[in-house]
Design an enzyme around this catalytic site. Structure first.
Site, mmCIF file in Angstrom:
data_model
loop_
_atom_site.group_PDB
_atom_site.id
_atom_site.type_symbol
_atom_site.label_atom_id
_atom_site.label_comp_id
_atom_site.label_asym_id
_atom_site.label_seq_id
_atom_site.Cartn_x
_atom_site.Cartn_y
_atom_site.Cartn_z
ATOM 1 N N ALA A 1 0.861 -1.178 0.000
ATOM 2 C CA ALA A 1 0.000 0.000 0.000
ATOM 3 C C ALA A 1 0.897 1.227 0.000
ATOM 4 O O ALA A 1 2.059 1.152 0.410
ATOM 5 C CB ALA A 1 -0.868 -0.021 1.255
ATOM 6 N N GLY B 1 0.508 -5.153 0.545
ATOM 7 C CA GLY B 1 -0.597 -5.101 -0.406
ATOM 8 C C GLY B 1 -0.193 -5.606 -1.784
ATOM 9 O O GLY B 1 -1.042 -6.096 -2.536
ATOM 10 N N GLU C 1 -0.535 -9.175 -1.588
ATOM 11 C CA GLU C 1 -1.965 -9.465 -1.429
ATOM 12 C C GLU C 1 -2.700 -9.348 -2.761
ATOM 13 O O GLU C 1 -3.653 -10.078 -3.014
ATOM 14 C CB GLU C 1 -2.565 -8.528 -0.369
ATOM 15 N N GLU D 1 3.937 -5.952 6.948
ATOM 16 C CA GLU D 1 3.141 -4.908 7.610
ATOM 17 C C GLU D 1 3.456 -4.791 9.094
ATOM 18 O O GLU D 1 3.366 -3.711 9.675
ATOM 19 C CB GLU D 1 1.647 -5.190 7.427
HETATM 20 C C1 3H9 Z 1 0.432 -2.461 3.333
HETATM 21 O O1 3H9 Z 1 0.715 -2.915 2.255
HETATM 22 C C2 3H9 Z 1 -0.917 -2.587 3.965
HETATM 23 C C3 3H9 Z 1 -1.779 -3.606 3.287
HETATM 24 O O2 3H9 Z 1 -1.641 -4.871 3.872
HETATM 25 C C4 3H9 Z 1 -3.232 -3.262 3.451
HETATM 26 C C5 3H9 Z 1 -3.722 -2.134 2.654
HETATM 27 C C6 3H9 Z 1 -5.212 -1.891 2.799
HETATM 28 N N1 3H9 Z 1 4.619 3.526 0.277
HETATM 29 O O3 3H9 Z 1 13.284 1.943 1.099
HETATM 30 P P1 3H9 Z 1 13.775 2.729 -0.084
HETATM 31 C C7 3H9 Z 1 9.436 5.007 -0.769
HETATM 32 S S1 3H9 Z 1 1.568 -1.593 4.218
HETATM 33 C C8 3H9 Z 1 5.102 4.752 0.034
HETATM 34 O O4 3H9 Z 1 14.737 3.811 0.159
HETATM 35 P P2 3H9 Z 1 14.997 0.338 -1.123
HETATM 36 C C9 3H9 Z 1 10.451 5.319 0.309
HETATM 37 O O5 3H9 Z 1 9.904 6.169 1.281
HETATM 38 C C10 3H9 Z 1 3.016 -1.545 3.172
HETATM 39 N N2 3H9 Z 1 6.411 5.008 -0.215
HETATM 40 O O6 3H9 Z 1 14.327 1.781 -1.242
HETATM 41 C C11 3H9 Z 1 11.554 5.969 -0.506
HETATM 42 O O7 3H9 Z 1 11.160 7.285 -0.779
HETATM 43 P P3 3H9 Z 1 12.246 8.447 -0.870
HETATM 44 C C12 3H9 Z 1 3.721 -2.842 3.126
HETATM 45 C C13 3H9 Z 1 7.234 3.954 -0.207
HETATM 46 O O8 3H9 Z 1 15.310 -0.071 -2.509
HETATM 47 C C14 3H9 Z 1 11.504 5.196 -1.825
HETATM 48 O O9 3H9 Z 1 10.210 4.595 -1.882
HETATM 49 N N3 3H9 Z 1 4.943 -2.702 2.402
HETATM 50 C C15 3H9 Z 1 6.805 2.664 0.038
HETATM 51 O O10 3H9 Z 1 16.057 0.329 -0.094
HETATM 52 C C16 3H9 Z 1 12.543 4.111 -1.921
HETATM 53 O O11 3H9 Z 1 12.453 3.292 -0.779
HETATM 54 C C17 3H9 Z 1 6.076 -2.359 3.005
HETATM 55 O O12 3H9 Z 1 6.131 -2.208 4.200
HETATM 56 C C18 3H9 Z 1 5.427 2.455 0.285
HETATM 57 N N4 3H9 Z 1 4.911 1.228 0.497
HETATM 58 O O13 3H9 Z 1 13.851 -0.612 -0.567
HETATM 59 C C19 3H9 Z 1 7.289 -2.180 2.121
HETATM 60 N N5 3H9 Z 1 7.863 1.825 0.003
HETATM 61 O O14 3H9 Z 1 13.106 8.094 -2.025
HETATM 62 C C20 3H9 Z 1 7.967 -0.880 2.442
HETATM 63 C C21 3H9 Z 1 8.923 2.584 -0.280
HETATM 64 O O15 3H9 Z 1 11.433 9.663 -1.043
HETATM 65 N N6 3H9 Z 1 9.086 -0.619 1.580
HETATM 66 N N7 3H9 Z 1 8.568 3.871 -0.404
HETATM 67 O O16 3H9 Z 1 12.991 8.410 0.457
HETATM 68 C C22 3H9 Z 1 10.267 -1.245 1.685
HETATM 69 O O17 3H9 Z 1 10.443 -2.169 2.456
HETATM 70 C C23 3H9 Z 1 11.397 -0.758 0.822
HETATM 71 O O18 3H9 Z 1 11.109 0.556 0.454
HETATM 72 C C24 3H9 Z 1 11.663 -1.584 -0.463
HETATM 73 C C25 3H9 Z 1 12.710 -0.863 -1.329
HETATM 74 C C26 3H9 Z 1 12.171 -2.958 -0.068
HETATM 75 C C27 3H9 Z 1 10.404 -1.736 -1.276
#
Ligand code: 3H9
Length: 690
Positions: free
Chosen positions: A66, A105, A108, A128
């Site tokens: 998400a 998500g 999902e 999450e």
């Molecule tokens: C969810 O899914 C809830 C659902 O179950 C239910 C819904 C109803 N959203 O980490 P990085 C941005 S909860 C918005 O430096 P990497 C991050 O802030 C979500 N922004 O890169 C950064 O921005 P900036 C479950 C996001 O290569 C840029 O992307 N998912 C999101 O080291 C690069 O990120 C997670 O918890 C996001 N979801 O790692 C995954 N994700 O450049 C969360 C990233 O402005 N994300 N950004 O600073 C991660 O674990 C890592 O970002 C990822 C990439 C592994 C994807």
């Protein structure tokens, strides 16, 4: 190719529709992405020329979840459950083609596809929990139906992803694609059609969950095993409850339960704090006057001076990512001891199955031990990790400056000392920087990167990038005694020590702080570090409580006695009444009145001084932003992440209330409890730290 919307394209190739999302940086499920999925699937399903659909993402990753910035904001766009229902009900097979990370998500959505293929490096997971949430788009109901309840709980409560080959083994993924992913996805879809494979709807298959029905012991045992790790966190318990629902209720009722619990977590303070920390950690990498494209100094060879606990841990961090390290000590014995500890650490990890024996040997093979500082001549960066003594450090930096090649970075692991004074010993102050690791350095995520007055921007950028490369979070600090973290710790310790003189026992103070969520209280911490750190036996005259403890041989865990007693070989603190009596006696000798100090008072007196010092650190420009301070405390000192660090905690409490509390305490010590000007001003304006 048809543009469905600005982030979604649809292309039909020989009867196979390819729906491509392109919403950088991580294809998060923003309103636009959800709209694109909704309209794209609808169009493909309604197009008689389309026989199957492949969902793929452009850029670095599949949908990473998400959009965290939108969560709880009631953002516009198609509803995710509607999109998912449409996908599951599709009369045409839908295949998710995954690269990068299918997280939260994102996974999902993939679980509502009838099949999933992935490149071998792809990662699939439901993280999450790390945001204080549970998978709220059906993940808690669908994942157990594929991998079984135990593994589903493990995956969702720890939040760690599986790599594609592991996902294949457990049925989360159907095929590994080599070569071009979209082509592979299309080929897989054609194969499904040719073989007339069924439309697999994960929701329909209960065979993995029914065996756990009527077996509450499965959940009780999982709760027990993870009790310690999950202490204080709400989300893991809620995830377990959802999996219980997946096992015991029909699918749609389970989804309702998941939605209720998800909403509760989303609106609660823990998730707010953890989502704040997610962005705080990423923000820390951004330094206003050091542009993101600052050229980095290549670090291909490093040196570490000192093979003690810190030097050994830092060496491990570097060799873990393949950087060869020359480690220098002053005696063969110290060198051998240091290498032995490193090897033992690696072998313990191998025993737990997290490294192979070959990995252990590769990493040990990257370490070159030496007794000669000249061996550091070719290093691109040297980290000094000897004990905290300014004269010694100055001498070492003079030598390093003479030995190391021009352009090599000279870093010190000091936890408090003046980087400028150290840099002044060299002819290259612009290449001198602090990199303060936290013990155990191979485990703790934080590195305080300390910028001296003359440190060059590319040296700062390189130290920050190196922190990320070794899996740590670098936070930039300016020079002051104790930098961000230790400087804030001093005030906490002053009050912890005073509360025990006023009548609270060390065990009570520690309990208040561990109940708050710290892994350890200040007195157990002092025993661990050594009560005698900085104490001098020759000059000690029983003038402080510490003098008295040390004079009585109570020097901490190493003597099996400090503020607590310890059984040999066991780190469990055992409260000791004699110590309490010793404290009372000492307090009486100083005319300190004993009284009942409440838990609430202990907590506020320990934590509020940290916030006050944090405000000074901010106004002096030592920390760039309040969230950097929070990152330091969460990742370096065990501040519970679900409370979001001291500055976030203060904001949630209300700065006006915090200052009012300081005024109550000021009756005893007005100087100590004077609010920093920034704090007083924000409190008066009704504001908070930004
Ligand atoms: C969810 O899914 C809830 C659902 O179950 C239910 C819904 C109803 N959203 O980490 P990085 C941005 S909860 C918005 O430096 P990497 C991050 O802030 C979500 N922004 O890169 C950064 O921005 P900036 C479950 C996001 O290569 C840029 O992307 N998912 C999101 O080291 C690069 O990120 C997670 O918890 C996001 N979801 O790692 C995954 N994700 O450049 C969360 C990233 O402005 N994300 N950004 O600073 C991660 O674990 C890592 O970002 C990822 C990439 C592994 C994807």
């Amino acid at each position: 190719m048809t543009a469905i919307n600005p982030v979604t394209d649809l292309d039909v190739r020989e009867g196979i529709a390819v729906l491509t999302l392109n919403s950088p940086p991580v294809n998060a499920l923003s309103g636009a992405v959800r709209d694109g999925l909704h309209d794209g699937f609808q169009k493909a399903i309604n197009d008689p020329a389309v026989k199957a659909i492949v969902l793929v993402c452009a850029g670095r990753t599949f949908i990473a979840g998400a959009d965290i910035t939108e969560l709880g904001t009631g953002a516009k766009g198609a509803s995710l459950p509607d999109v998912q229902s449409m996908m599951e009900a599709s009369p045409k097979p839908i295949v998710a083609a995954i690269h990068g990370t299918a997280l939260g998500g994102g996974l999902e959505v993939a679980l509502c596809c009838h099949y999933r293929v992935a490149v071998a490096t792809a990662q699939l997971g439901l993280p999450e929990v790390k945001l204080g949430l549970l998978p709220g788009a059906g993940g808690t109901q669908r994942l157990p139906r594929i991998v079984g309840p135990e593994m589903a709980m493990e995956m969702m409560c720890l939040g760690d992803p599986l790599v594609a080959p592991e996902a294949l083994k457990v049925g989360l993924c159907d095929e590994i694609v080599s070569g071009d992913l979209t082509e592979g996805g299309v080929a897989f879809a054609k194969k499904l059609l040719a073989e007339k494979r069924p439309l697999v709807r994960v929701r329909d298959n209960d065979s993995r969950v029914t065996p756990a029905r009527g077996k509450p012991e499965i959940f009780a045992s999982f709760r027990k095993t993870h009790e310690r790790k999950n202490r204080g966190f709400l989300a893991p318990e809620y995830i377990i409850r959802c999996v219980e629902a997946a096992v015991n209720l029909p699918f749609d009722d389970g989804i309702k339960r998941e939605a209720e619990l998800f909403r509760e977590l989303l609106s609660g303070p823990q998730s707010a704090a953890q989502r704040y920390m997610f962005f705080a950690e990423r923000q820390a990498a951004k330094i206003p006057d050091v542009p993101a494209d600052t050229p980095l100094i290549p670090i291909n060879r490093a040196g570490v001076l000192g093979a003690g606990t810190m030097g050994g841990g830092i060496t491990m961090n570097l060799v873990n990512v393949g950087i060869p390290v020359t480690i220098v000590e002053t005696s063969q014995e110290a060198l051998d001891r240091g290498l032995k500890v490193i090897r033992t650490n690696y072998e313990n990890t191998a025993r737990k199955g997290r490294l192979t024996q070959a990995d252990v040997e590769t990493r040990m093979g990257l370490i070159t031990p030496s007794l000669d500082m000249q061996a550091l001549a070719s290093a691109d960066m040297v980290v000094e990790a000897v004990f905290e003594n300014m004269e010694l450090k100055k001498e070492i930096f003079r030598k390093l400056d003479a030995i190391c090649k021009p352009g090599a970075i000279l870093a010190t692991n000091t936890s408090a000392l003046d980087i400028n004074a150290i840099a002044a010993q060299t002819k290259r102050p612009e290449y001198v920087i602090g990199t303060h690791y936290f013990s155990p350095a191979n485990v703790m995520k934080l590195v305080e990167v300390v910028r001296g007055d003359k440190t060059a921007k590319n040296v700062i950028a390189t130290a920050m990038a190196l922190s990320k490369r070794i899996g740590k979070i670098g936070v930039l600090s300016g020079v002051c005694y104790g930098f961000i973290g230790n400087r804030m710790l001093f005030g906490r310790n002053v009050q912890a020590n005073r509360t025990i003189l006023e009548g609270a026992s060390p065990a009570r103070v520690d309990k208040v702080l561990t109940d708050f969520g710290f892994p350890m209280g200040p007195f157990a911490m002092s025993d661990l570090a050594g009560v005698d750190v900085g104490w001098n036996a020759k000059t000690s005259k029983g003038e402080t409580l510490r003098d008295r403890l040390c004079e009585a041989g109570r020097r901490g865990q190493k003597t099996n006695a400090g503020y607590y007693d310890y059984k040999p070989g066991d780190r469990t603190p055992i409260p000791n009444e004699d110590v309490v009596a010793m404290i009372r006696e000492f307090a009486a000798s100083k005319q300190i009145r004993q009284r009942d100090v409440s838990d609430a008072e202990i907590l506020d007196r320990c934590l509020i001084p940290m916030v006050n010092e944090g405000a000074k650190i901010l106004s002096e420009g030592i920390a760039i932003r309040a969230s950097d301070i929070d990152t330091v405390w969460v990742h370096g000192y065990g501040w519970p992440v679900y409370r979001g660090g001291p500055m976030h905690w203060a904001n949630s409490m209300g700065l006006d209330k915090l200052v009012a509390r300081m005024q109550e305490f000021a009756a005893d010590d007005a100087a100590f409890w004077t609010p920093a000007p920034m704090l007083a001003e924000l409190a008066a304006k009704g504001g908070g730290f930004k």
